[in-house]
Design a protein around this motif. Structure first.
Motif, mmCIF file in Angstrom:
data_model
loop_
_atom_site.group_PDB
_atom_site.id
_atom_site.type_symbol
_atom_site.label_atom_id
_atom_site.label_comp_id
_atom_site.label_asym_id
_atom_site.label_seq_id
_atom_site.Cartn_x
_atom_site.Cartn_y
_atom_site.Cartn_z
ATOM 1 N N SER A 66 0.816 -1.209 0.000
ATOM 2 C CA SER A 66 0.000 0.000 0.000
ATOM 3 C C SER A 66 0.853 1.263 0.000
ATOM 4 O O SER A 66 0.337 2.349 -0.304
ATOM 5 C CB SER A 66 -0.926 0.020 1.226
ATOM 6 O OG SER A 66 -1.881 -1.017 1.160
ATOM 7 N N GLU A 67 2.112 1.151 0.347
ATOM 8 C CA GLU A 67 2.966 2.333 0.373
ATOM 9 C C GLU A 67 3.239 2.784 -1.055
ATOM 10 O O GLU A 67 3.731 2.014 -1.877
ATOM 11 C CB GLU A 67 4.281 2.036 1.079
ATOM 12 C CG GLU A 67 5.189 3.252 1.200
ATOM 13 C CD GLU A 67 6.452 2.976 2.003
ATOM 14 O OE1 GLU A 67 6.995 3.913 2.584
ATOM 15 O OE2 GLU A 67 6.890 1.807 2.027
ATOM 16 N N PRO A 68 2.924 4.044 -1.386
ATOM 17 C CA PRO A 68 3.151 4.515 -2.763
ATOM 18 C C PRO A 68 4.642 4.714 -3.025
ATOM 19 O O PRO A 68 5.287 5.553 -2.372
ATOM 20 C CB PRO A 68 2.386 5.831 -2.809
ATOM 21 C CG PRO A 68 2.344 6.307 -1.390
ATOM 22 C CD PRO A 68 2.299 5.070 -0.532
ATOM 23 N N SER A 77 0.693 7.712 -8.857
ATOM 24 C CA SER A 77 -0.237 6.639 -8.516
ATOM 25 C C SER A 77 -1.042 6.920 -7.259
ATOM 26 O O SER A 77 -1.819 6.078 -6.834
ATOM 27 C CB SER A 77 0.528 5.322 -8.324
ATOM 28 O OG SER A 77 1.479 5.431 -7.271
ATOM 29 N N TRP A 78 -0.866 8.072 -6.633
ATOM 30 C CA TRP A 78 -1.568 8.365 -5.392
ATOM 31 C C TRP A 78 -3.017 8.740 -5.675
ATOM 32 O O TRP A 78 -3.301 9.729 -6.337
ATOM 33 C CB TRP A 78 -0.862 9.498 -4.654
ATOM 34 C CG TRP A 78 -1.531 9.950 -3.391
ATOM 35 C CD1 TRP A 78 -2.052 11.182 -3.149
ATOM 36 C CD2 TRP A 78 -1.757 9.176 -2.209
ATOM 37 N NE1 TRP A 78 -2.575 11.230 -1.888
ATOM 38 C CE2 TRP A 78 -2.414 10.003 -1.283
ATOM 39 C CE3 TRP A 78 -1.473 7.857 -1.840
ATOM 40 C CZ2 TRP A 78 -2.790 9.570 -0.014
ATOM 41 C CZ3 TRP A 78 -1.845 7.423 -0.584
ATOM 42 C CH2 TRP A 78 -2.484 8.260 0.312
ATOM 43 N N TRP A 543 -5.872 1.845 1.084
ATOM 44 C CA TRP A 543 -6.269 3.210 1.403
ATOM 45 C C TRP A 543 -7.769 3.459 1.341
ATOM 46 O O TRP A 543 -8.252 4.430 1.920
ATOM 47 C CB TRP A 543 -5.544 4.180 0.476
ATOM 48 C CG TRP A 543 -4.067 4.175 0.690
ATOM 49 C CD1 TRP A 543 -3.133 3.479 -0.013
ATOM 50 C CD2 TRP A 543 -3.332 4.885 1.706
ATOM 51 N NE1 TRP A 543 -1.874 3.704 0.487
ATOM 52 C CE2 TRP A 543 -1.968 4.570 1.537
ATOM 53 C CE3 TRP A 543 -3.706 5.756 2.726
ATOM 54 C CZ2 TRP A 543 -0.979 5.094 2.370
ATOM 55 C CZ3 TRP A 543 -2.723 6.279 3.547
ATOM 56 C CH2 TRP A 543 -1.372 5.954 3.362
#
Length: 555
Positions: A66-68, A77-78, A543
């Motif tokens: 999940s960490e961008p 990509s956020w 998220w």
């Protein structure tokens, strides 16, 4: 199976001390955010220890995936991308409520021209970025045009030719074809400042949304703090700490009481932790099997000069595809693989306003066998059906790093064996799977709060048309859906694309997908934490859980 579970639990107990220590280390700075970090917000830097009391802070454990990787940059990509969510740090033109109806965020109103090629948005005039500069239509146009031109933006804005700021509060989007599903992308596209966007933005984002990025320790955690300049209702949860942990570490952190809510999977649903409850949230997170609908020997163009082998001599027979869809006992899959935490899936958008009842089919193994018999697929001495020397045998690919997909692939294979089909599950990395995506069935995960995937998976030239089924009728209905000025008027056209009485991708028609199950998203949540009303979660834990974190509270 029970021995396997016992071994897993024992091993986890042995790991608890180490994993809990790692979790504690990652969380140590959450209450002392003045420490050193690899990334800080673009506003005033980190806050002092203790300036947010525990009644207004929450700690969320998410998967490391999940960490961008590029940080909190909407143009990479956020927010947009495969696992779509609201961007938190940035505002969006519009948003959706719990019923997925559109509401204004930056935009106070919007309208579409009669030809469907121009969308006009009027903006509110009281919005400032976290550096104090006002947000205007120029920033919206800059964001959209940058996304269109970007090689790293993960959503599709190819239908937009240009965004133009008519004045400080009015922006127009000029399209090259009618495409009302654009609104779903705009609901998750964060607006960035034209004056402060550049290299390094993802690590120090300047935004106008509900939260500021207070700190980012790559590979460990991201800390968000309520934006004091936010134009909307002030967030109830003043600080949100997101820690990135693999599953074992997240469970250990729950056991140690070091996080407030953590993702988990059905294989761990039997566990219990003091002070926590297991909660499951409805999803549009579908597992389905693509079924190539053309004979072997075809090719499918990829990006650049890449060409993939396409077609399958077994699944190109529509009788085989329909038999697979009809013969699956989805309830049994949910019971055996998902421990009951799921629902039968019949499409990529079950329960959405645009879904079609024609996608549903009853489990009928006898009817499936009758279809195969009538099509000339006769059981051989080994029980596997064959016709003209061709056995009903094929590989079923799945992602090898996903234990649930592995179990689901083997359960499906066992069920189809009862029909006389020889299905060989094959696990692999996505790099290993992609060369076979158009020539062999693949167990995929899809689903979003948008009809865009219905288009992509079923349009003749859609990037997700793994079945390679091409139909002018389906394409026409999908185009008609996108051409409607009112979103509500598009629903019937999406449904006609599934089945219009003569053609469609539904089981009665082309039968291009065998959908299996919608997977519930499971979390261990601390008792007393109210996460408010959740929207249906799209594909992938992550998220989407915190879309509404500003409304969370403690009892």
């Amino acid at each position: 199976m029970s021995a396997h579970h016992s071994d897993t639990i024992t091993r986890r107990c042995l790991l608890t001390g180490t994993a809990a220590f790692a979790a504690t280390a990652a969380l140590a700075s959450a209450g002392c955010a003045g420490g050193s970090g690899q990334g800080t917000a673009g506003s005033s830097g980190s806050a002092a220890a203790g300036d947010v009391d525990s009644a207004h802070q929450v700690i969320v454990a998410m998967s490391p995936t999940s960490e961008p990787a590029a940080g909190f940059d909407p143009l990479v990509s956020w927010g947009c991308g495969e696992h779509i969510h609201e961007p938190l740090i940035q505002s969006t033109l519009i948003t959706t409520d719990a019923d997925l109806a559109f509401q204004g965020d930056l935009a106070t109103s919007w309208e579409c021209s009669e030809d469907g090629l121009t969308w006009t948005f009027l903006l509110r005039d009281d919005v400032v970025f976290s550096d104090g500069e006002p947000l205007s239509a120029e920033d919206v146009a800059f964001t959209v045009n940058s996304a269109v031109a970007s090689d790293t933006f993960e959503s599709d804005l190819s239908m937009v030719d240009e965004a133009v700021a008519l004045d400080g509060a009015t922006v127009e989007l000029h399209l090259n074809k009618p495409y009302n599903a654009l609104l779903y992308t705009l609901a998750v596209l964060g607006i960035v400042p034209a004056h402060a966007y550049g290299e390094g933005y993802g690590a120090a984002p300047v935004g106008s949304g509900r939260y500021l990025l207070e700190r980012w320790d790559r590979g460990q955690q991201a800390i968000f703090r309520a934006n004091p300049s936010y134009y909307g209702e002030a967030p109830r949860m003043e600080r949100v700490v997101v820690v990135f942990m693999d599953e074992d570490a997240a469970l250990a952190a729950v056991q140690a009481g070091e996080v407030d809510i953590a993702y988990t999977y059905a294989t761990h649903a039997h566990q219990a932790f003091d002070g926590f409850e297991l909660v499951n949230y409805a999803t549009v997170d579908s597992r389905g099997i693509s079924l190539p609908a053309v004979p072997a020997g075809a090719t499918k163009a990829g990006q650049g000069d890449v060409a993939y082998a396409a077609g399958n001599d077994v699944t190109c027979d529509v009788a085989v595809r329909r038999a697979i869809i009809m013969g699956l006992d989805r309830d049994r899959v949910i019971e055996h693989v998902l421990e009951g935490f799921g629902a039968p899936a019949f499409s990529v958008s079950d329960g959405m306003p645009w879904s079609s009842a024609d996608m549903e089919v009853a489990c009928d193994p006898e009817g499936a066998c009758a279809l195969l018999d009538a099509a000339g697929w006769v059981p051989g001495e080994d029980g596997v059906r064959a016709k003209d020397g061709l056995r009903v045998a094929f590989d079923l690919w799945y992602a090898s790093d996903d234990s649930v997909r592995q179990a689901m692939a083997y359960e499906v294979a066992a069920q189809l064996a009862q029909l006389g089909l020889e299905v060989s599950p094959r696990g692999g990395s996505w790099d290993e799977i992609y060369p076979h995506q158009y020539e062999a069935p693949v167990l995929w995960g899809w689903g979003s709060n948008s009809p865009v995937e219905v288009y992509a998976l079923n349009y003749s030239t859609g990037w997700g048309n793994y079945a390679c089924y091409e139909s002018a009728a389906i394409d026409g209905h999908l185009d008609d859906a996108l051409a409607q000025q009112a979103i509500e008027d598009s629903y019937v056209h999406w449904q006609l694309a599934a089945w219009d009485g003569e053609d469609g991708f539904a089981p009665e028609g082309a039968a291009t997908w065998a959908w299996v199950a919608n997977v519930d998203h499971l979390y261990f949540k601390r008792t007393g934490l109210d996460v408010a009303e959740q929207k249906p979660h799209p594909h992938g834990h992550g998220w989407s859980l915190v879309n509404n974190v500003d409304r969370w509270s403690w009892a």
